[in-house]
Enzyme design. Sequence first.
Site, PDB file in Angstrom:
ATOM      1  N   ASP A  21      11.845 -23.064 -17.891  1.00  0.00           N
ATOM      2  CA  ASP A  21      12.033 -21.760 -18.524  1.00  0.00           C
ATOM      3  C   ASP A  21      11.426 -21.742 -19.934  1.00  0.00           C
ATOM      4  OD1 ASP A  21      12.889 -19.149 -18.588  1.00  0.00           O
ATOM      5  OD2 ASP A  21      14.967 -19.614 -19.086  1.00  0.00           O
ATOM      6  N   HIS A  38       2.418 -19.239 -19.453  1.00  0.00           N
ATOM      7  CA  HIS A  38       2.490 -19.652 -18.044  1.00  0.00           C
ATOM      8  C   HIS A  38       1.402 -20.669 -17.714  1.00  0.00           C
ATOM      9  CE1 HIS A  38       5.707 -16.988 -17.220  1.00  0.00           C
ATOM     10  NE2 HIS A  38       5.014 -15.872 -17.320  1.00  0.00           N
ATOM     11  N   LEU A 132       5.790 -40.223  -5.491  1.00  0.00           N
ATOM     12  CA  LEU A 132       6.823 -39.212  -5.719  1.00  0.00           C
ATOM     13  C   LEU A 132       6.545 -37.930  -4.920  1.00  0.00           C
ATOM     14  CD1 LEU A 132       8.179 -38.127  -9.154  1.00  0.00           C
ATOM     15  CD2 LEU A 132       6.758 -36.508  -7.927  1.00  0.00           C
TER      16      LEU A 132
HETATM   17  C1  IPE Z   1      14.299 -18.987 -13.684  1.00  0.00           C
HETATM   18  O1  IPE Z   1      13.915 -18.461 -14.901  1.00  0.00           O
HETATM   19  C2  IPE Z   1      13.142 -18.973 -12.744  1.00  0.00           C
HETATM   20  C3  IPE Z   1      12.053 -19.881 -13.057  1.00  0.00           C
HETATM   21  C4  IPE Z   1      12.001 -20.743 -14.045  1.00  0.00           C
HETATM   22  C5  IPE Z   1      10.937 -19.823 -12.145  1.00  0.00           C
HETATM   23  P1  IPE Z   1      14.141 -16.929 -15.267  1.00  0.00           P
HETATM   24  O2  IPE Z   1      13.596 -16.743 -16.627  1.00  0.00           O
HETATM   25  O3  IPE Z   1      13.591 -16.073 -14.183  1.00  0.00           O
HETATM   26  O4  IPE Z   1      15.729 -16.819 -15.221  1.00  0.00           O
HETATM   27  P2  IPE Z   1      16.714 -15.778 -15.920  1.00  0.00           P
HETATM   28  O5  IPE Z   1      16.220 -14.407 -15.570  1.00  0.00           O
HETATM   29  O6  IPE Z   1      16.644 -16.034 -17.385  1.00  0.00           O
HETATM   30  O7  IPE Z   1      18.065 -16.091 -15.356  1.00  0.00           O
HETATM   31  C1  IPE Z   2       9.610 -19.457 -16.968  1.00  0.00           C
HETATM   32  O1  IPE Z   2       9.267 -18.838 -18.166  1.00  0.00           O
HETATM   33  C2  IPE Z   2       8.570 -19.295 -15.906  1.00  0.00           C
HETATM   34  C3  IPE Z   2       8.895 -18.286 -14.875  1.00  0.00           C
HETATM   35  C4  IPE Z   2      10.020 -17.659 -14.745  1.00  0.00           C
HETATM   36  C5  IPE Z   2       7.859 -18.011 -13.916  1.00  0.00           C
HETATM   37  P1  IPE Z   2       9.672 -17.332 -18.462  1.00  0.00           P
HETATM   38  O2  IPE Z   2       8.571 -16.442 -18.027  1.00  0.00           O
HETATM   39  O3  IPE Z   2      10.994 -17.009 -17.852  1.00  0.00           O
HETATM   40  O4  IPE Z   2       9.769 -17.367 -20.033  1.00  0.00           O
HETATM   41  P2  IPE Z   2      10.850 -16.643 -20.924  1.00  0.00           P
HETATM   42  O5  IPE Z   2      12.193 -17.052 -20.406  1.00  0.00           O
HETATM   43  O6  IPE Z   2      10.619 -15.170 -20.766  1.00  0.00           O
HETATM   44  O7  IPE Z   2      10.571 -17.134 -22.283  1.00  0.00           O
HETATM   45 MG    MG Z   3      12.931 -17.072 -18.489  1.00  0.00          MG
END
Ligand code: IPE
Ligand code: IPE
Ligand code: MG
Length: 244
Positions: A21, A38, A132
């Site tokens: 995240d 990303h 792995l």
């Molecule tokens: C969880 O992160 C999904 C991934 C890392 C792919 P999100 O950013 O989507 O989760 P929430 O919305 O904060 O719970």
């Molecule tokens: C996690 O990073 C990756 C995915 C959910 C695909 P986010 O896109 O959720 O990044 P934040 O949480 O908005 O910073």
């Molecule tokens: Mg996120």
Amino acid sequence: MKRREKLMQKPIPRHIAVIMDGNGRWAKRRGRERSYGHRMGALNIKTITLEAHRLGVEAFSIYAFSTENWKRPKEEIDFLMSLPTAFEEDFKETFETEQIRVRFSGRRDRISEKNREYMQEIEDKTKDREGLVLNICFDYGGRYEITQAARKIAEACMEGALKPEDIDESTVESRLYTTGLPPVDLLIRTSGEQRTSNFLPWQLAYAEFYFTKTHWPAFKERALHRALRSFQKRNRKFGGLKGA
Ligand code: IPE
Ligand code: IPE
Ligand code: MG
């Protein structure tokens, strides 16, 4: 690396799962677009996968796209959907040398034909390797995974292949995407949020949780070592009285 050897003297998790995240926040803080986060986040997968492999971790599950991430703007979804094939160029050679197996967990019915074919191809190509297992959770949702397992079990009962009284945990387990992988020992979530967001609910039943404020693109080898040191201090009891 001395630090790594020291860590390896104590128990290493067999299966680590990471909620990657904070890509968006990491990029915004640098005045860049979310897509840049990303992209850098996707590149970091290689760094952490290889370090987990060197440490002797057997399985590494990463949350790359959730069943709920379809709620994001189309532009962001399109970018995220282009990452699996971009992944190929970044990692192909190193993963071959290191004998990394790749598998994908998640729905295959909502992604593009191109991604579907690519996923099948990479799974087939790497399945006999001995390193792995990198389990990439893409259009993954834990509730959906368990619901699908329930549906498959109901079908087997209807066909007479299974009796309800014979259903046990292994009946469910064998119908999950992760079948054959050990249970998750350590869950890491980067970027400060302390929730599981529908990630591996069955597999995390006895996992140790580790939360860090570090955003995923900045989570490097040292950060993984820190998480492992924390894991190695935990007293895992699995419902028993060990060390109590
Ligand atoms: C969880 O992160 C999904 C991934 C890392 C792919 P999100 O950013 O989507 O989760 P929430 O919305 O904060 O719970
Ligand atoms: C996690 O990073 C990756 C995915 C959910 C695909 P986010 O896109 O959720 O990044 P934040 O949480 O908005 O910073
Ligand atoms: Mg996120």
